[in-house]
Design an enzyme around this catalytic site. Structure first.
Site, short mmCIF file in Angstrom:
data_model
loop_
_atom_site.label_atom_id
_atom_site.label_comp_id
_atom_site.label_asym_id
_atom_site.label_seq_id
_atom_site.Cartn_x
_atom_site.Cartn_y
_atom_site.Cartn_z
N HIS A 23 0.88 -1.17 0.00
CA HIS A 23 0.00 0.00 0.00
C HIS A 23 0.92 1.23 0.00
O HIS A 23 2.02 1.18 0.55
CB HIS A 23 -0.83 -0.05 1.29
N GLN A 25 -4.05 -5.21 6.97
CA GLN A 25 -5.02 -6.19 6.45
C GLN A 25 -4.89 -7.54 7.12
O GLN A 25 -5.56 -8.49 6.72
CB GLN A 25 -4.85 -6.35 4.93
C1 LIG Z 1 -2.10 -2.93 3.54
C2 LIG Z 1 -2.50 -1.55 3.99
N1 LIG Z 1 -1.62 -0.79 4.62
C3 LIG Z 1 -1.91 0.43 5.08
C4 LIG Z 1 -3.17 0.96 4.88
C5 LIG Z 1 -3.46 2.32 5.40
O1 LIG Z 1 -4.42 2.26 6.39
P1 LIG Z 1 -5.01 3.61 7.00
O2 LIG Z 1 -5.69 4.30 5.85
O3 LIG Z 1 -5.97 3.16 8.03
O4 LIG Z 1 -3.88 4.37 7.50
C6 LIG Z 1 -4.13 0.21 4.21
C7 LIG Z 1 -5.46 0.77 3.94
O5 LIG Z 1 -6.19 0.32 3.09
C8 LIG Z 1 -3.80 -1.08 3.76
O6 LIG Z 1 -4.68 -1.84 3.12
#
Ligand SMILES: Cc1ncc(COP(=O)(O)O)c(C=O)c1O
Length: 428
Positions: free
Chosen positions: A119, A220
């Site tokens: 991500h 996740q």
């Molecule tokens: C694998 C992964 N990492 C990090 C994030 C970021 O999460 P947040 O938006 O709650 O900071 C997400 C959000 O979809 C994610 O799927």
């Protein structure tokens, strides 16, 4: 097996929208009534600030707030609640690490390794940091099925023949060197659903470079899999409350206490401070050293209700249920649409969490998700904040359906029926 009807009864949203087909829990989960009630309880009954007052409302708020820390600590089997830092979300936890740890330990010529399936939250902070410092940004690729290119095909293989796996994990020898200061990788891909063999990877990279810091993005994973930080062996793990039935505005950074103590603060002011003089400031110990300013008090207090809910249902049951739905979804989509649908990520659902991303014919992902939305089905379309992965797959976007504890086979059927309508409408 989970009794979905009983689970659904505990989410007010299904009473308000009985036909809701919510397949976007990867973006954010729905919230049970117990979580919403707890937020209301804080605001209606003891909405004081934490740590500051000595009157009963403030003491109650502080006690409830710290109780969440203890419950989170137990949920991931941490050594102590001092290892649990509250942030706003997983993204903030990762940025905190890039600033407070990365900037302290990284020098020109050093390396940070991450993967192509990250991500953006676990990619951009490291990309920026390495370019600022003059360090090297290295990326582990994936294979055709969506596994990390470690030469490992599935987790069962790894468990059945550890010697052989150690052999296979030697692929990491070419990537990780003595100059690699940080390995930052996701536990579960938010697009492919791939569950990475974290424990085996951590063991191997620490053999190659005992000083390496391993950071796991469990955004996740924490909502779906049993996490035991002691067993995994990583140095830091991050996740978000809102993806695991809890409120928005709450993230977790778990880190080994010794490392947290050595890190710089992230932000300054408020309750992270112990003493301030004209010429110097003394900070509190972790976790408070990293919690500047007034936190999301009501939300953090209510987060424990989400964890209680997950514990009550049982993480093993949750992940079994999601594997089953993933299997059914992959089978139903391929048997109905054949070559017209391409599903990404591992075929073996033991390695594939409840996320089914796909492309469908030549139809654009946003058109597909719009038609599904018109039929009451919530999915996500786009690059899901994983552009490097989509570029690697030569795709502008995918459609993503994701399953959680309130989904069942009927939701899969509705998705299949919805896609039949998509075909009819877009073909016309
Ligand atoms: C694998 C992964 N990492 C990090 C994030 C970021 O999460 P947040 O938006 O709650 O900071 C997400 C959000 O979809 C994610 O799927």
């Amino acid at each position: 097996m989970l009794n979905i009807q009983e689970v659904k009864k505990r989410f007010s949203i299904f009473q308000n929208q009985p036909d809701l087909v919510y397949l976007d829990s990867t973006a954010t989960s729905l919230k049970p009534k117990s979580v919403v009630d707890k937020i209301r309880e804080y605001y209606e009954e003891y909405s004081a600030n934490v740590f500051r007052g000595i009157y009963p409302m403030s003491e109650k708020a502080t006690m409830e707030f710290e109780e969440t820390r203890t419950i989170v600590s137990g949920f991931i089997n941490a050594n102590s609640s001092n290892e649990i830092v509250f942030t706003r979300n997983a993204t903030e936890s990762l940025n905190l690490l890039a600033y407070s740890l990365g900037r302290k330990i990284l020098e020109s010529g050093d390396e940070i390794v991450t993967t192509i399936m990250e991500h953006h939250s676990n990619f951009v902070p490291w990309q920026v940091l390495t370019s600022e410092v003059g360090a090297v940004f290295k990326i582990i690729d994936i294979d055709e099925e969506g596994y990390l290119n470690l030469g490992i095909n599935n987790i069962k293989d790894q468990k059945s023949n550890i010697k052989n796996i150690n052999q296979k994990l030697k692929v990491l020898d070419q990537i990780i060197t003595k100059k690699t200061k940080i390995l930052a990788l996701t536990y579960v891909s938010n697009v492919l659903g791939t569950i990475n063999p974290i424990k085996e990877i951590v063991t191997q990279v620490k053999k190659i470079n005992p000083k390496i810091i391993v950071i796991i993005d469990a955004a996740q994973a924490a909502p779906h899999l049993k996490i035991d930080v002691k067993d995994l062996g990583a140095d830091f793990i991050v996740f978000s409350s809102h993806k695991m039935l809890g409120p928005t505005g709450v993230g977790v950074l778990w880190g080994k206490e010794k490392l947290l103590k050595e890190m710089y603060p992230f932000m300054y002011g408020g309750d992270m401070i112990s003493e301030v003089y004209i010429d110097k400031t003394i900070y509190k110990d972790p976790p408070h050293k990293f919690e500047a300013g007034t936190p999301a008090i009501g939300e953090i207090i209510a987060f424990k209700e989400a964890i209680k809910f997950l514990n009550e249902v049982g993480m093993e049951k949750i992940s079994e249920h999601e594997k089953k739905l993933t299997r059914i979804a992959i089978d139903r989509l391929t048997s109905t649409f054949g070559g017209e649908i391409k599903i990404y990520g591992p075929r073996n659902v033991d390695d594939h969490n409840g996320i089914v991303s796909f492309s469908f014919g030549k139809y654009h992902s946003h058109d597909i998700s719009q038609i599904l939305a018109d039929n009451g089905i919530c999915v996500r379309a786009g690059h899901h904040c994983a552009m490097p992965l989509h570029t690697r797959l030569k795709l502008p976007a995918t459609v993503r359906a994701s399953f959680y504890i309130y989904n069942d086979e009927k939701d899969v059927e509705k998705l299949v029926e919805g896609l039949k309508k998509v075909k009819k409408i877009l073909k016309a």
